[in-house]
Design an enzyme around this catalytic site. Structure first.
Site, PDB file in Angstrom:
ATOM      1  N   ASP A 283      -5.009  -4.017  -2.625  1.00 19.33           N
ATOM      2  CA  ASP A 283      -4.135  -3.623  -1.507  1.00 19.33           C
ATOM      3  C   ASP A 283      -3.339  -4.790  -0.926  1.00 19.33           C
ATOM      4  OD1 ASP A 283      -3.018  -2.630   0.817  1.00 19.33           O
ATOM      5  OD2 ASP A 283      -4.804  -1.528   1.410  1.00 19.33           O
TER       6      ASP A 283
ATOM      7  N   SER B 177       0.841  -1.187   0.000  1.00 20.88           N
ATOM      8  CA  SER B 177       0.000   0.000   0.000  1.00 20.88           C
ATOM      9  C   SER B 177       0.891   1.259   0.000  1.00 20.88           C
ATOM     10  CB  SER B 177      -0.940  -0.031   1.211  1.00 20.88           C
ATOM     11  OG  SER B 177      -1.885   1.001   1.151  1.00 20.88           O
TER      12      SER B 177
END
Length: 482
Positions: free
Chosen positions: A309, A177
């Site tokens: 993610d 991320s």
């Protein structure tokens, strides 16, 4: 009002404008508290100081006599970070600055001996290469892991800047991320460009909205295009000499998360990999990875797959780094808002309230996992709810810390800022916090990574066929301030 020397020391450390000033304040604090005397004395119940002292004197004697063959024989007996217990975490929790001088001196002497062996003309290059490769395999390597973070990625920037300025940034970086953005910025640039690019004005958007607002997917992609060159993982390694690793999670059911790098995905383009790693489920759309083909054309990579993610499945991918690079020493910068409740620096002695919180979290994890098993069948009847439950379980069951942990201090930030375009003041505050949180760990990093960094540097020179002499010794191997 009663004057407190401890409060005065803490104030000096808190006000330090840079690491040099922080170092002076920390050393002064150790002098006042008696910890400098602890550092100077060999004795400790946490490691075999007599064995380390004997090994140190033996290396010094051989070095003074110019006996390179003798140094080679001694170091062939074994090099590892926790020899005779000198890697014990309690040895780094006493003094504000550094650890036992005996340990620091021993590590410095080993690094010096390695340099003498590398420079020796009396030892054939093949024998050197064999020795240093075996030593690296036995000793292991260090990596910096940057957690998922959303817009709090600037905390990671501060951590990286602190390590970079002191020459102790590992060459293996992993990010998920927001952490993948920072890792990609560092791993796509030559050394001469890294320091300047870590300045806050280089990373902030010049035309951002002055009001806090959520970033749109196309804005994120455009921002990444501004700060991350259009390179594949292999091309980035050739440019920087650093190993970039980006965690991505599958958008589809029954697929596994992946750690993308120059080994597992050399032709994959970094921008799309980072964009996928930042694609928070339910907020940003899943991303299709792109690659560069033999003709240099951008083409879809596994066009039937989409990715999201990376922190959902592998916020801190320690096991994969161990398998791919032989990493056995993990430095973690933890800024993930969802992970912070589970991320405790268990390698320090916890206060009673912290111990209670740690035990409570362990109980909560066990309770959640037990209930997930019980309700698995009913949840499968409601796919969105089942996906959410599986994501929560994955987040809770992950390990979020390593051997050295730099954890963002608790401070309330509005939830709206997590995925928002931060103001310059917020950016500067997060970078400053990252640097200051990293400073107390710098000497621990320096001591525990000095030998592995020396081995990496020497092997790189040998493989290139260059001069192996001590003149190439990296500034990263400098001795700590006394």
């Amino acid at each position: 009002m009663i004057f407190s020397p401890t409060l005065s020391v803490d104030a000096d450390l808190a006000k330090a404008p840079d690491y040099a000033a922080w170092t002076r304040a920390a050393i002064a604090a150790d002098g006042k508290s008696g910890m400098q005397a602890w550092r100077d004395a060999d004795e400790s119940k946490h490691f075999d100081y007599r064995a380390i002292r004997a090994r140190l004197e033996r290396l010094r004697k051989l070095s003074a006599a110019g006996d390179v063959k003798g140094l080679l024989f001694v170091l062939n007996e074994g090099i590892h970070g926790n020899i005779d217990g000198m890697g014990h975490e309690r040895l780094y929790q006493k003094a504000r600055f550094g650890t036992k001088r005996l340990i620091e001196d021993y590590v410095a002497e080993v690094v010096s001996a390695l340099g003498k062996i590398a420079a020796a003309r009396s030892i054939p290059r093949d024998e050197k290469r064999d020795f240093f490769r075996r030593a690296q395999h036995c000793y292991g390597r260090s990596a910096l892991l940057l957690s998922g973070s959303g817009s709090f990625l600037y905390f990671h920037v501060g951590v990286v800047k602190a390590l970079w300025d002191e020459g102790v940034l590992p060459t293996i970086l992993a990010g998920s991320s927001g952490g993948s953005i920072v890792a990609a910025v560092v791993c796509t640039r030559k050394d001469a460009e890294v320091g300047a690019f870590l300045a806050s004005d280089k990373l902030a958007s010049a035309d951002r909205d002055p009001e806090v607002r959520r970033l749109a997917p196309d804005e994120v992609a455009a921002r990444l295009a501004e700060i991350i060159p259009d390179l594949t993982f292999q091309e980035a390694y050739e440019v920087s000499g650093r190993h970039l690793n980006v965690s991505v999670a599958p958008a589809e059911k029954y697929q596994n998360g992946r750690l993308l790098n120059a080994i597992t995905a050399p032709n994959v383009l970094i921008r799309e990999a980072v964009l996928a790693s930042c694609a928070v489920p339910g907020v940003f759309p899943p991303v299709m990875l792109m690659a560069r083909d033999e003709a240099g054309k951008r083409v879809p990579y596994q066009p039937d797959r989409r990715w999201v993610d990376g922190s959902v499945t592998h916020d801190i991918p320690t096991k994969r780094l161990e398998r791919l690079y032989g990493v056995n020493h993990h430095i973690v910068s933890q800024a993930n808002p969802l992970a912070l409740p589970f991320a405790t620096d268990t390698r320090k002695q916890m206060a009673p309230i912290e111990a209670i919180q740690h035990a409570s979290m362990a109980t909560f994890k066990a309770w959640l996992n037990a209930n997930m098993v019980i309700f698995q069948k009913p949840l499968e009847l409601v796919p969105p709810l089942n996906s959410l439950a599986n994501m929560a379980r994955s987040l809770i069951n992950q390990e979020y810390t390593g051997d050295i942990n730099i954890i963002r201090p608790p401070k309330f930030w509005s939830p709206t800022k997590i995925l928002s375009d931060l103001s310059q003041d917020d950016i500067d505050e997060l970078i400053d916090t990252g640097m200051r949180t990293a400073w107390p760990k710098i000497e621990m990093v320096r001591t525990q990574t000095a030998i592995s960094r020396a081995l990496d540097a020497i092997l790189a020179r040998i493989d290139k066929g260059g001069d192996d002499g001590p003149g190439h010794r990296s500034a990263a191997l400098k001795k700590p301030v006394r």
